[in-house]
Write a protein that holds these residues in place. Structure first.
Motif, mmCIF file in Angstrom:
data_model
loop_
_atom_site.group_PDB
_atom_site.id
_atom_site.type_symbol
_atom_site.label_atom_id
_atom_site.label_comp_id
_atom_site.label_asym_id
_atom_site.label_seq_id
_atom_site.Cartn_x
_atom_site.Cartn_y
_atom_site.Cartn_z
ATOM 1 N N ILE A 124 21.229 6.206 16.309
ATOM 2 C CA ILE A 124 20.249 6.179 15.226
ATOM 3 C C ILE A 124 19.868 4.755 14.854
ATOM 4 N N ASN A 125 18.561 4.544 14.728
ATOM 5 C CA ASN A 125 17.997 3.219 14.465
ATOM 6 C C ASN A 125 16.929 3.329 13.380
ATOM 7 N N VAL A 126 16.948 2.406 12.440
ATOM 8 C CA VAL A 126 16.006 2.444 11.321
ATOM 9 C C VAL A 126 14.775 1.597 11.631
ATOM 10 N N LEU A 127 13.619 2.200 11.428
ATOM 11 C CA LEU A 127 12.347 1.465 11.498
ATOM 12 C C LEU A 127 11.575 1.789 10.227
ATOM 13 N N TYR A 128 11.526 0.836 9.318
ATOM 14 C CA TYR A 128 10.815 1.062 8.063
ATOM 15 C C TYR A 128 9.305 1.065 8.308
ATOM 16 N N LEU A 129 8.608 1.826 7.513
ATOM 17 C CA LEU A 129 7.156 1.868 7.606
ATOM 18 C C LEU A 129 6.546 0.524 7.206
ATOM 19 N N LYS A 130 5.296 0.335 7.594
ATOM 20 C CA LYS A 130 4.542 -0.839 7.154
ATOM 21 C C LYS A 130 3.126 -0.405 6.829
ATOM 22 N N ALA A 131 2.554 -1.031 5.828
ATOM 23 C CA ALA A 131 1.169 -0.727 5.457
ATOM 24 C C ALA A 131 0.218 -1.416 6.428
ATOM 25 N N ASP A 132 -0.968 -0.892 6.521
ATOM 26 C CA ASP A 132 -2.012 -1.501 7.342
ATOM 27 C C ASP A 132 -2.592 -2.687 6.562
ATOM 28 N N ILE A 133 -2.199 -3.893 6.956
ATOM 29 C CA ILE A 133 -2.602 -5.082 6.185
ATOM 30 C C ILE A 133 -4.070 -5.446 6.379
ATOM 31 N N SER A 134 -4.751 -4.789 7.319
ATOM 32 C CA SER A 134 -6.191 -5.037 7.445
ATOM 33 C C SER A 134 -6.958 -4.332 6.329
ATOM 34 N N ILE A 135 -6.310 -3.370 5.683
ATOM 35 C CA ILE A 135 -6.911 -2.622 4.560
ATOM 36 C C ILE A 135 -6.225 -2.964 3.253
ATOM 37 N N TYR A 136 -4.902 -2.976 3.287
ATOM 38 C CA TYR A 136 -4.128 -3.150 2.059
ATOM 39 C C TYR A 136 -3.585 -4.574 1.973
ATOM 40 N N TYR A 137 -4.352 -5.424 1.329
ATOM 41 C CA TYR A 137 -3.988 -6.824 1.159
ATOM 42 C C TYR A 137 -4.313 -7.233 -0.283
ATOM 43 N N PRO A 138 -3.723 -8.310 -0.782
ATOM 44 C CA PRO A 138 -3.953 -8.729 -2.173
ATOM 45 C C PRO A 138 -5.408 -9.081 -2.420
ATOM 46 N N ARG A 139 -5.906 -8.693 -3.586
ATOM 47 C CA ARG A 139 -7.267 -9.030 -3.991
ATOM 48 C C ARG A 139 -7.243 -9.624 -5.391
ATOM 49 N N ILE A 140 -8.147 -10.543 -5.647
ATOM 50 C CA ILE A 140 -8.268 -11.117 -6.991
ATOM 51 C C ILE A 140 -9.349 -10.346 -7.735
ATOM 52 N N ILE A 141 -8.956 -9.752 -8.862
ATOM 53 C CA ILE A 141 -9.891 -8.957 -9.664
ATOM 54 C C ILE A 141 -10.164 -9.688 -10.969
ATOM 55 N N SER A 142 -11.430 -9.887 -11.278
ATOM 56 C CA SER A 142 -11.784 -10.588 -12.512
ATOM 57 C C SER A 142 -11.570 -9.673 -13.711
ATOM 58 N N ASN A 143 -11.432 -10.267 -14.886
ATOM 59 C CA ASN A 143 -11.211 -9.501 -16.110
ATOM 60 C C ASN A 143 -12.348 -8.524 -16.383
ATOM 61 N N LYS A 144 -13.568 -8.893 -15.945
ATOM 62 C CA LYS A 144 -14.718 -8.026 -16.179
ATOM 63 C C LYS A 144 -14.589 -6.693 -15.454
ATOM 64 N N GLU A 145 -13.776 -6.669 -14.397
ATOM 65 C CA GLU A 145 -13.629 -5.445 -13.614
ATOM 66 C C GLU A 145 -12.546 -4.528 -14.153
ATOM 67 N N GLN A 163 -4.780 6.834 -13.776
ATOM 68 C CA GLN A 163 -5.626 7.351 -12.699
ATOM 69 C C GLN A 163 -4.728 8.058 -11.689
ATOM 70 N N ILE A 164 -5.003 9.338 -11.460
ATOM 71 C CA ILE A 164 -4.244 10.128 -10.482
ATOM 72 C C ILE A 164 -5.184 10.455 -9.332
ATOM 73 N N ILE A 165 -4.866 9.945 -8.151
ATOM 74 C CA ILE A 165 -5.726 10.134 -6.986
ATOM 75 C C ILE A 165 -5.038 11.052 -5.985
ATOM 76 N N ASN A 197 -10.245 2.438 2.275
ATOM 77 C CA ASN A 197 -10.840 1.227 1.691
ATOM 78 C C ASN A 197 -11.125 1.399 0.205
ATOM 79 N N SER A 198 -11.619 2.592 -0.162
ATOM 80 C CA SER A 198 -11.881 2.860 -1.587
ATOM 81 C C SER A 198 -10.586 2.925 -2.371
ATOM 82 N N LEU A 199 -9.561 3.500 -1.751
ATOM 83 C CA LEU A 199 -8.252 3.562 -2.392
ATOM 84 C C LEU A 199 -7.715 2.159 -2.639
ATOM 85 N N ALA A 200 -7.868 1.290 -1.672
ATOM 86 C CA ALA A 200 -7.385 -0.088 -1.814
ATOM 87 C C ALA A 200 -8.067 -0.791 -2.986
#
Length: 341
Positions: A166-187, A226-228, A254-257
């Motif tokens: 038995i060998n563990v392989l943890y999942l990874k997110a798709d970093i081409s979609i899920y990456y840090p974003r800067i959101i302004s206060n207006k948003e 927000q429940i999606i 992409n919309s979820l991100a």
């Protein structure tokens, strides 16, 4: 001893310079498939993928059976069976003899349908059949990949798996979609503290705990939820009139991100304390939140602690099954957020 660094040492040595046949019954772009194929391609001489894009699971499965039945495997050194190897290995184990057989035992049929979703009683014929198929699938493989140490230990204790396989392989997110974003206060949503949850709304996720927490926080005007996901109408009757929550149907990735980026706090879970599997699995959404560098609340269980070490700025733990504790933790995070500006 269970190996938790499989693709960095043991698997690399096993496949380097080898020809690999990768088989999956799940849609090819499924994140676990993409993760494993990418890792295999880094070391193997070649990787041939057998998988189909048909929406129907049955049609995908039939196409795989026909392909495997007629094809020659003499040119392949390694057979890697991805999602749901129970549907492949028991039927083709004789054809795979002489090859290194690796399987991703991502789920147990018995655990999923009997213990988790409770579709069949433990004493039923189906339960015994699922248990038998799980054991055969475990036994056939030379190497077994699991998603957490907790799951690996469960398969050893419950299904008799050899811990050295038995060998563990943890999942990874798709970093081409899920990456840090800067959101302004207006948003930000009306300058309220936004708490987000998304999921397939399976019982083990404990969405009922979240909904009860939301109801308990109805009179706190500074917090909105927000429940999606595909929450069924029958589950909403008690909560659909609440003013502090918005229910959103399933979104594209992409919309979820974008929604996640605009949230102040994300709920990862799992929060169900009655289904044992909830404590052995790290929620896929936790990898996504982490990839986007969002603070999140996790269920306090063995699996989550394997990767996420409690941090009062990013990772928050809460007692599973307790909406009042979840409420307290949300308010705690909000207060910290306000103090930190």
């Amino acid at each position: 001893m269970i190996n938790d660094n499989f693709f960095n040492d043991k698997m690399t040595r096993a496949i380097v310079g080898k020809k690999v046949l990768f088989i999956t019954t799940k849609n090819i772009d499924y994140i676990r498939n993409s993760q494993e194929i990418d890792l295999l391609q880094k070391s193997a001489l070649s990787v041939k993928v057998i998988g189909y894009k048909d929406k129907s699971y049955v049609i995908r499965l039939l196409k795989i059976y026909i392909k495997l039945f007629f094809m020659s495997l003499k040119d392949y050194n390694v057979i890697f069976v991805g999602f749901a190897p129970q549907l492949i290995l028991p039927l083709f184990r004789n054809k795979f003899k002489g090859k290194l057989v690796v399987e991703d035992f991502f789920i147990s049929l018995y655990d999923t349908f009997v213990c988790d979703r409770k579709k069949f009683k433990a004493t039923s014929l189906f339960a015994k059949l699922f248990f038998h198929i799980d054991k055969i699938t475990i036994k056939v493989a030379d190497e077994i990949i699991v998603d957490t140490l907790a799951h690996g230990n469960y398969f050893v204790n419950c299904l008799g798996a050899d811990s050295s396989k038995i060998n563990v392989l943890y999942l990874k997110a798709d970093i081409s979609i899920y990456y840090p974003r800067i959101i302004s206060n207006k948003e930000q949503l009306n300058k309220k503290f936004v708490v987000l949850y998304f999921g397939t709304i399976l019982p083990l996720q404990g969405v009922d705990v979240i909904l009860r927490c939301i109801k308990n926080m109805e009179n706190i005007p500074t917090v909105t939820f927000q429940i999606i996901g595909p929450i069924k109408n029958k589950d909403l009757k008690e909560y659909e009139q609440l003013k502090n929550v918005k229910f959103i149907p399933w979104l594209s990735q992409n919309s979820l991100a974008e929604k996640i980026a605009k949230a102040d706090l994300c709920l990862a879970g799992h929060f169900n304390n009655n289904i044992a599997k909830a404590s052995r699995t790290i929620p896929g959404k936790a990898y996504i939140y982490d990839s986007m560098e969002k603070p999140m609340i996790l269920g306090d269980n063995t699996a989550n602690h394997e990767l996420f070490h409690e941090d009062d700025n990013k990772y928050y733990y809460v007692e599973m099954g307790n909406p009042n504790k979840l409420k307290e933790k949300i308010l705690h995070v909000m207060e910290k957020s306000i103090l930190n500006g």
